[in-house]
Enzyme design. Structure first.
Site, short mmCIF file in Angstrom:
data_model
loop_
_atom_site.label_atom_id
_atom_site.label_comp_id
_atom_site.label_asym_id
_atom_site.label_seq_id
_atom_site.Cartn_x
_atom_site.Cartn_y
_atom_site.Cartn_z
N ASP A 274 0.98 -1.33 -0.27
CA ASP A 274 -0.06 -0.12 0.10
C ASP A 274 1.01 1.16 0.14
O ASP A 274 2.14 1.14 0.41
CB ASP A 274 -0.84 0.05 1.23
C1 BGC Z 1 -5.08 3.54 0.15
C2 BGC Z 1 -4.86 2.44 -0.76
C3 BGC Z 1 -4.81 3.05 -2.15
C4 BGC Z 1 -3.48 3.80 -2.19
C5 BGC Z 1 -3.42 4.59 -3.64
C6 BGC Z 1 -3.69 4.36 0.08
O1 BGC Z 1 -3.89 5.41 0.96
O2 BGC Z 1 -4.90 2.78 1.57
O3 BGC Z 1 -6.29 1.77 -0.78
O4 BGC Z 1 -4.95 2.11 -3.26
O5 BGC Z 1 -3.58 4.81 -1.37
O6 BGC Z 1 -4.16 5.70 -3.68
#
Ligand code: BGC
Length: 775
Positions: A274
């Protein structure tokens, strides 16, 4: 200085490897391509191109960010080897990209489909697959390669800020719905990233909190949905979560990312972090977390250095690189797909409008208050959210859509007349309040603070009761990543309570009905007020066509057929997990995890999952607790009778069949659930019952019947035995319960089940013993 040396070495290696005969991705074997890569190129590929404002190589960031502006990330391009940058973009409710581009008059809006919770509440895998097909088409036609979705963490507690993106408190529902979504998206030749693997059940301190969970609860509850999705839909990628799990960051956890995901489940794809997740880049590579997104210079440096000083075996890095290249090979970008930037948004609007109606849950409908009677024309519309309908949650789960149909517009489109004076006062109030609140909003991605409910005078309500045919009251909630919801957000506010009561008193006194519409992303309190209105429709956050979808249900154009994929408890504290959940602790870590020291604050720095396997109905039903609305519950405009239930066993497969007949006056669909009770449930500390299969009927006309068939494999009846590190099926007489909800069992069948054991690795253990809830 060091950085210069690295780039110099990289440049020299690149020079010496250029020229004819340089292996090319897609033309040469992967081993040849990897063999031709410099260490620096490998480190770049596993790290991503960075995020503007946070990281290094601005030329590359600049170029790749232009590919699809607003996408969350890209992979690192290496032109000389024919490796293009590919685009990774959010998210679960539709593609999230920037709708406008500098110097470009075209727009790039995407369709905001219903939130995950609503999709799951349809209990309809075919429908979810078709929604996935439409979402994937937008991914393809806007030039992205991998959609960062679906999100399928378990609804452990009603207050998790991201429950709206997730599916259910039950792993079977989560896994089956996720698999359907993945199949749909990937049928377009684009990828998915099932997230967040794993145990990301709270947003409070999400980048540094340590989830303490028993191996049994992991395998039976928190990982099961991922296992189902991996096995039944082969997602291209998995996204690891931010949190620690039993003392180790999930992205640095080899037992999780390799032993379980790949060795036990057979996952063949790539794992990415993530955004900014984890701390130790070398440990992440070793764990099998192949790619770090969006990528930081220090991660690149750590990997190069790791190989140079022996902390990272280059063979491991090669394996990570290989998995990324295998993913890239499948992408539209690599294949040179000529995307149109013109998906059929009109067709997709029809898909979201229709699918949303199928996941709305009719919680109450006294004396046929719904559908609205044919002579209902004038509607008194109360509640701020009626005029400012919420399409979905905030953060990466948001979608930049061209419009949102409010309930006001939906009703008008359906031919209802809405009182203008009331509308004007709500709209004026909303304008002022939103302007005021927007001054406090710091970052686009943080959850919105919504205006408090507007006070409406008794006089106005009396006037409305005199002239309108019915009152609609919308109660709205929104949330998003970074923050969990507050208890006050679970309960109704004083303003909401008094509005509901005043409207109901006045309308009932005038002999008119009151319908509540819940425009929510997660569970709220219903027990204290549900006796007040005549009908309650849980419309969830139904995407950009939400107002039209709700109007379709209110008017009877569509009969509601959604059922709850989670329990609505009487009180928030009733959920077993509430004893160990960050309640009203507004702590959110920095966007870039600094990996600071761990403190010892309960539920912030660590959370003990002491309720163990007793999550949701597994708790409420086993311990005989009263609930407001049970798991699996939902009414229809028609009624159904269950008949001729039977179970057959054949070679370890149990087939349950039941006839479902529409006994009412309008067409409708029924969700049939199959629960199983183990013979030794109480002694062996097992839930009273567990969902093992479900199906939704086709639309049945009045009087029409259909036979629903549900299959369960004996292996699916196993519980996880930690002492034996094995899935164990206890032999004996099992009860197969055919239900319309977890608390409405229509038929109880029995069958003999033979003993079976399946060994697993003894992994993901608790670091310290914990006191676990037992039956
Ligand atoms: C989130 C993810 C997301 C990623 C990219 C993170 O803050 O937890 O679910 O895919 O950002 O935007």
């Amino acid at each position: 200085m060091k950085k210069n040396i690295i780039s110099m070495a990289a440049a020299m290696a690149v020079l010496s490897a250029c020229g004819p005969g340089v292996p090319q991705l897609g033309k040469s074997s992967l081993d040849e391509v990897i063999g031709a890569m410099t260490l620096e190129e490998k480190a770049h590929l596993v790290v991503g191109t960075g995020m503007a404002g946070f990281s290094g190589d601005s030329a590359v960031i600049g170029a790749t960010k232009k590919l699809v502006p607003g996408a969350a990330g890209t992979t690192y391009p290496i032109e000389r080897l024919g490796i293009p940058a590919v685009v990774l973009a959010d998210g679960p409710a539709g593609l999230r990209i920037d709708p406008k581009r500098e110097g470009d008059s075209a727009t790039y809006y995407c369709t905001h489909f219903p939130i995950g919770t609503l999709l799951a509440s349809t209990w309809d895998q075919e429908l979810v697959e078709s929604v996935g097909r439409s979402i994937g088409n937008e991914v393809l036609e806007y030039g992205a390669d991998v959609l960062l979705a679906p999100a399928l963490n378990i609804h452990r507690n009603p207050l998790c800020g991201r429950n709206f993106e997730y599916y259910s408190e039950d792993p079977l529902v989560s896994g089956k719905i996720a698999a359907a979504y993945v199949r749909g998206v990937q049928s377009n030749g684009v990828g998915t990233s099932i997230k967040h693997f794993a145990v990301n059940n709270q947003e409070t301190n999400r980048m540094a909190t340590d989830a303490h969970v028993s191996p049994r609860a992991l395998r039976e509850i928190y990982l099961k949905g991922f296992e189902i999705a991996v096995k039944e839909s082969a997602p291209w990628t998995v996204m690891s979560s931010y949190n620690y799990l039993n003392g180790v960051y999930t992205s640095e956890n080899k037992e999780l990312q390799t032993t379980m995901l790949r060795d036990e489940w057979g996952f063949k794809g790539m794992v990415m972090t993530d955004w900014f997740g984890g701390k130790d880049a070398v440990a992440q590579m070793v764990a099998g977390n192949d790619m770090l997104q969006p990528g930081l210079p220090k991660q690149y440096e750590a990997i190069v250095k790791g190989v140079q000083d022996g902390a990272l075996d280059e063979a491991i890095l090669n394996q990570n690189v290989k998995r990324i290249l295998e993913m890239i090979l499948q992408t539209p970008h690599f294949k040179g797909y000529k995307y149109s930037n013109k998906p059929d948004l009109k067709a997709h609007a029809a898909v979201t409008r229709q699918s949303a109606t199928e996941g709305m849950v009719l919680l109450k409908n006294d004396n046929g208050a719904l559908p609205l009677a044919a002579d209902v024309k004038n509607v008194a519309l109360f509640g701020c959210t009626s005029y400012d309908f919420i399409a979905g949650g905030t953060g990466s789960g948001n979608v930049n859509r061209a419009y949102t149909v409010s309930l006001l517009d939906g009703l008008k489109n359906a031919g209802y007349v809405v009182d203008e004076a009331l509308k004007n006062s709500y709209e004026a109030y909303l304008k002022t309040e939103k302007e005021r609140l927007s001054k406090d909003k710091k970052e686009w991605f943080m959850p919105d603070t919504r205006p408090a409910e507007m006070a409406v005078s008794a006089q106005v309500i009396r006037e409305q009761a005199a002239k309108a045919d019915v009152a609609l009251v919308t109660l709205g909630r929104t949330s998003g990543e970074f923050l969990d919801r507050m208890v006050a957000d679970f309960n109704l506010t004083k303003e909401e309570q008094s509005m509901l009561k005043a409207v109901s008193d006045a309308f009932h006194a005038a002999g008119k009905k009151v319908v509540v519409v819940l425009n929510i992303g997660g569970v709220i309190e219903t027990a204290s007020w549900k006796s007040v209105p005549d009908a309650i429709l849980c419309a969830w956050q139904a995407g950009q066509e939400g107002g039209n979808s709700v109007a379709d249900v209110l008017s009877g154009k569509a009969s509601p057929s959604g059922k709850l994929t989670m329990t609505f408890p009487v009180k928030f504290e009733d959920a077993a997990s509430s004893a160990n959940f960050p309640i009203d602790m507004r702590v959110s870590t920095d966007l870039v995890n600094k990996g600071g020291k761990k403190n010892d604050v309960k539920d912030v720095d660590y959370t003990n999952y002491e309720e163990d396997i007793y999550v949701g109905y597994r708790y409420f039903d086993t311990f005989g607790k009263q609930v407001s609305y049970p798991f699996g519950y939902g009414l229809s405009y028609t009624t159904f009778a269950y008949d001729k239930a039977a179970v057959k066993s054949d070679n370890g497969v149990y087939t349950v069949s039941v006839e479902v007949k529409n006994t009412g006056k309008v067409a409708g669909k029924e969700v049939v659930q199959l629960y199983v009770s183990a013979p030794d449930a109480a002694d062996a500390n097992k839930p009273e019952k567990e969902l093992k299969a479900f199906a939704k009927t086709k639309e049945l006309k009045p009087g029409e019947a259909t036979v629903v068939t549900l299959k369960v494999n004996a292996a699916d009846l196993a519980s996880y035995d930690e002492a034996a590190s094995a899935w164990v099926v206890t032999p004996g007489n099992y009860k197969f319960l055919v239900g319309a909800s977890s608390r409405d069992i229509k038929a109880t069948l029995e069958a003999e089940v033979a003993a079976a054991t399946q060994k697993t690795n003894n992994i993901l253990k608790l670091q310290e013993p914990m006191s676990l809830l037992k039956r």
